[in-house]
Each structure stands twice: as C-alpha cells, then as structure tokens.
Design an enzyme around this catalytic site. Structure first.
Site, PDB file in Angstrom:
ATOM      1  N   GLU A 189       9.634  16.101  15.062  1.00  0.00           N
ATOM      2  CA  GLU A 189       9.916  16.174  13.637  1.00  0.00           C
ATOM      3  C   GLU A 189       9.098  17.285  12.984  1.00  0.00           C
ATOM      4  O   GLU A 189       7.883  17.350  13.171  1.00  0.00           O
ATOM      5  CB  GLU A 189       9.536  14.851  12.960  1.00  0.00           C
ATOM      6  CG  GLU A 189      10.665  13.899  12.753  1.00  0.00           C
ATOM      7  CD  GLU A 189      10.260  12.729  11.877  1.00  0.00           C
ATOM      8  OE1 GLU A 189      11.082  12.312  11.051  1.00  0.00           O
ATOM      9  OE2 GLU A 189       9.151  12.208  12.035  1.00  0.00           O
ATOM     10  N   GLU A 208       9.815   1.320  10.819  1.00  0.00           N
ATOM     11  CA  GLU A 208      10.856   2.342  10.636  1.00  0.00           C
ATOM     12  C   GLU A 208      10.143   3.679  10.752  1.00  0.00           C
ATOM     13  O   GLU A 208       9.394   4.074   9.860  1.00  0.00           O
ATOM     14  CB  GLU A 208      11.533   2.170   9.272  1.00  0.00           C
ATOM     15  CG  GLU A 208      12.928   2.768   9.222  1.00  0.00           C
ATOM     16  CD  GLU A 208      12.920   4.232   8.852  1.00  0.00           C
ATOM     17  OE1 GLU A 208      12.963   5.062   9.796  1.00  0.00           O
ATOM     18  OE2 GLU A 208      12.876   4.551   7.667  1.00  0.00           O
ATOM     19  N   LYS A 217       0.862  -1.176   0.000  1.00  0.00           N
ATOM     20  CA  LYS A 217       0.000   0.000   0.000  1.00  0.00           C
ATOM     21  C   LYS A 217       0.901   1.229   0.000  1.00  0.00           C
ATOM     22  O   LYS A 217       1.477   1.599   1.012  1.00  0.00           O
ATOM     23  CB  LYS A 217      -0.908  -0.004   1.226  1.00  0.00           C
ATOM     24  CG  LYS A 217      -2.270   0.663   1.019  1.00  0.00           C
ATOM     25  CD  LYS A 217      -2.229   2.143   0.687  1.00  0.00           C
ATOM     26  CE  LYS A 217      -2.061   2.986   1.923  1.00  0.00           C
ATOM     27  NZ  LYS A 217      -2.100   4.451   1.598  1.00  0.00           N
ATOM     28  N   CYS A 230      13.378  10.979   7.322  1.00  0.00           N
ATOM     29  CA  CYS A 230      13.217  10.566   8.715  1.00  0.00           C
ATOM     30  C   CYS A 230      14.511  10.704   9.508  1.00  0.00           C
ATOM     31  O   CYS A 230      14.484  10.963  10.710  1.00  0.00           O
ATOM     32  CB  CYS A 230      12.697   9.140   8.782  1.00  0.00           C
ATOM     33  SG  CYS A 230      13.718   7.934   7.901  1.00  0.00           S
TER      34      CYS A 230
END
Length: 491
Positions: A385, A252, A177, A286
């Site tokens: 983040e 992750e 997906k 990331c």
C-alpha cells in the site's frame, strides 16, 4: 472545537493535562489542540463503560429504546452536517463535496443500525429444533460487552460511525480512540451523543497517541472486544495483544486491490472508474484499486486517456470550489508517498504522470495524481500500500494471466473487473480472492452490504447485519420439559 475528553457522560481534562496540535494539511498551520489521553484516562473510560454495561442496564434496554437514541444521533448529525463537513476538511484535507458525502453516510449508518436494533426485539431470541423432545432449546443473541474501538484518519466521522452505531445497537458500550491526526469530528460525535441524552458511560471518547492511549485500550483487561481499522502492522499487534485475554476482535486492514480491464470494456467508463478508484480521498482508501491490469488490445488507448484525464484534476485546498484532490493528511504521509514513488522509479517503474508536489502549491501536503507503468512485480510499489494518489498500470494478454496477477498479493480486500461480457464478469468475480468485488465500477460502498477482506486484509466483516453480529454473542439456553431423565446416575 472541543478541548477535553468525553468520559462517563462528562467533558474532562486529561490526567496529564497534555495536548496535541491539530494541523490543517492544506496550510500546514496549527488550527487547534486536542487533549492527549493516557492509560489513566483510558482506564477511567473503560471503567465507565464497564459500569454502564454491567450495572446501569444498557444491554437490558430494548432494541427500540436503543434505536431511538441512534435515530436521534443521526438527526443531530444531519442538522450539523455542513459544520461537520468543514471540520473534516480542516482536519483531513479532503475536498468539501467528499466530506459532505461522508457526513451523510455517517448519519445513514446510525439510521440503518437503529433499524437493526429495533429488529432485535423480535429476533434476539429464537427457538431451535432439536432431536430430543424432552428438552426445549432457545438461542439468544446478547451484547458482547465493553468494546474498544480504534479508527483511522481517512474517513474520521464515518469510521467512527462504523464502530459506534452497530456496537450501541447490539447493546454494547464503547470506548473510542480516534486517529491522532483527525480527532475533531469524533469529539463532536461525543457532543452529539450528549445532546441526544445517551446514558453516561455508554459512549466514551479518548483522544491521544496510538502508542499510549491506543495501547492502553488494547491491553485493558476489562475490554471484551477490540474493533480496529488501520494498517496490517498495527492489526497484527492488536491481534497478538488480544490473544493474551482471548478478546474478541474484528480487524479491517489494508489492501492492494486490482482492477482488471478487458478488451471489450467501455474505455471512457473504465478511465472514470480507475480515477475514482485511486484518486478519491487522495488515494487514502484501504480498498483503493491501485493495481490496474489492462488487456493488450486497449492498453495504449486507455493509458493515453488516463494520463490525459489525470492531468486535468484540480488540486488545492478542499474548501475551495472545484477542487477534486486535496492534500494528504499529514507531513509524514506526504513524505511516505514521495519516497514510495521515488523507490518505484529506482526499481524500474516508469513515471508517466504526476509524481511531484504541484509547482504552484508550495505550502500544504499536496501531491499530484500519479501514474506508474512497467512496475516490476516484485517491487514495493506493486506489492505494498502506498496510500496516496498513485496507481500502477500493467498490461496482460489472457484472462488467466490477469487473474494470476490480481490474486498474487498478501491482501484480499477488494477487486474490480471491467467488461461487457456478463458471463466473464461473473466468472472472474468468482475467481478473484477478495472480500469485495465490483463489476464495471470501483469503490461504491453501501451500509447494507458486508465490508471486509480475505487474507491479510482483515478478520470479520463490518456493515450490514454482519457488522451487528460483530458485537453479539450467541447463547444456548436448554430446558428440561418432561419425560424420562437419562438415568445415567440415579437408579
């Protein structure tokens, strides 16, 4: 560009006939529409993957056979590399040279796992020394089963490769997906797999919304393993959902990676790596080294050079020559980055570069390279983040202070240290609580090396042999050979 789902080796319309607009982030114009799969489509895809695994014999193929498919996929990716790179730019916004690099890495990922698949023919079964010579024990490595892979939008085809290549190499089947914002190259990967004559059901790709198609994949009882790359919030949800069926998972997740610059570092080199570490891919990485810690002795000089060079970065449509910074991926991401910078200033941070939409780019999701200083340690900008071209810079005095600041995070994906002192570099890299540490650089990534983080940055490792291990189960097989039985029952 594709307009159908890829299920069981066939292109098919979604059950609900729905579609989702594809928007070029550089122009804000609709350029295509992708199908929106639902739970019914996911069920069809999982059942196809289940049959390919349980009945059609994909896990019983040799590693050499699977490796041949992977090498063919890599070859076809390279043949179409320019087309795929341009699609990536239209879909994601990154500059074309970066997209070309990503496509090359994707092909390399399939080639690498082709090699590991071939090695499994010699290494998947191994004799084990045990303490009782009446028995013989072997250890087998076997495919885990049907995989549900969910990938993010920052490296669309490359992240697909990180999931698909090792899963297929191990003998798993997979339903992928892709991110709803960036599904174009994932669908082209399906076309490439079809051209490579990958057996039906081995790879299935269902596009659509995360809350519908993604959730259906996560909760499907016939999925054996979930492999996810994305936000910590979604990762936590997937982990909870997986617990219901005790599914295998690899996650992750996010990061807020520190980069430490000591007084003895090469200033020009440090500036270059700081910029690469936060402005590459518009900071939508990331592992981006978004917290920069600079020792007192070089702080002022380094900050001045960083501001000077950041202001030179060319911003624009990723298909134009000379562009180094493209648009953010979507309106939502653009608004989130704008809000994060405004919130940082409200919290007391000083804006010393960027912080706004470029004046000459009124259309598209563009944002200037941004540098914040004096960022409070308890602020959102320092702790969370931002996922944009925004770097926070602070000074420090001692090594112990730098390590304390660097490790004071719920994340632990990556970290970097800049110094000419090799002994200090080794000492600091050992003390940093992160799964990846770079010395005198930031962000180099190699398919052969493990990728993953400590703490809330995830579970497990991707890439290298560790990435293959994600998709393998370990089985003990013990045989009675000869000698007296234990005699605990029959007298």
């Amino acid at each position: 560009m594709r307009t159908q789902l890829y299920i069981d080796g066939q292109w098919t319309d979604p059950v609900n006939k729905g579609s989702l607009d594809v928007i070029n982030p550089a122009t804000e114009q609709v350029i295509h529409a992708i199908p929106t799969g639902t739970a019914e489509d996911v069920d069809l895809a999982v059942r196809a993957a289940r049959r390919a695994f349980d009945k059609d014999g994909w896990p019983n193929t040799t590693g050499a056979q699977r490796g041949a498919y992977l090498r063919r996929i890599a070859e076809l990716i390279r043949e179409r590399s320019e087309e795929l790179a341009r699609l990536e730019v239209l879909d994601n916004g990154k500059p074309l040279p970066e997209a070309r690099w990503d496509i090359g890495d994707a092909a390399g990922c399939f080639e690498y796992y082709a090699g590991l698949a071939e090695q499994l023919d010699d290494t998947s079964v191994a004799d084990l020394a045990i303490s009782d010579d009446r028995f013989r024990t072997k250890v087998r490595k076997e495919a885990v089963g049907v995989v549900g892979g969910i990938i993010p939008w920052n490296y669309p085809l490359l992240m697909a490769s990180w999931k698909v290549a090792p899963a297929l190499a191990a003998g798993c089947t997979i339903v992928l997906k892709p991110a709803e914002n960036t599904s174009l190259t994932a669908l082209e990967l399906a076309a490439i797999a079809q051209e490579a004559e990958l057996p039906a059901g081995v790879l299935n790709i269902v596009t659509g919304l995360g809350g519908e198609a993604g959730q259906a994949l996560v909760s499907h009882p016939q999925v054996d393993k979930l492999a996810f790359t994305g936000s910590g919030r979604i990762g936590s949800h997937i982990m909870a959902e997986a617990a219901k069926d005790i599914k295998r998972i690899s996650l992750e997740l996010g990061g807020k990676s520190p980069l430490i610059v000591f007084d003895d570092a090469d200033i020009e080199g440090a500036v270059e790596w700081i910029m690469f570490g936060i402005f590459w891919n518009q900071g939508q990485v990331c592992s981006a080294t978004s917290r920069v810690l600079v020792q007192d002795g070089v702080y002022d000089k380094l900050l001045a050079r960083l501001i000077e060079e950041a202001n030179k970065i060319t911003i624009g449509d990723g298909l134009e020559d000379g562009i180094l910074l493209g648009p953010l991926v979507s309106r939502q991401q653009h608004e989130q980055v704008i809000a994060a910078v405004a919130r940082a200033q409200e919290d007391g941070a000083q804006l010393v570069a960027g912080g706004h939409r470029p004046e000459k780019l009124r259309q598209g999701y563009f944002f200037q390279p941004t540098i914040l200083t004096e960022v409070p340690l308890d602020s959102h900008a320092w702790k969370e983040e931002i996922f944009g071209p925004v770097v926070c810079v602070r000074r420090f005095s001692t090594e112990s202070e730098a390590l304390s600041l660097a490790n004071d995070s719920r994340f632990g994906l990556a970290a970097a240290v800049m110094t000419k002192d090799d002994v200090r570099a080794d000492r600091v890299s050992a003390a940093l609580r992160a799964g990846i540490v770079w010395i005198n650089c930031s962000q180099p990534t190699f398919t052969e090396a493990p990728w993953g983080g400590y703490k809330q940055s995830g579970i497990g490792r991707e890439l290298g042999k560790w990435g293959l291990d994600n998709y393998l189960e370990t089985k003990q097989v013990t045989s009675y050979v000869s000698g007296d039985p234990w005699g605990w029952y029959i007298k």
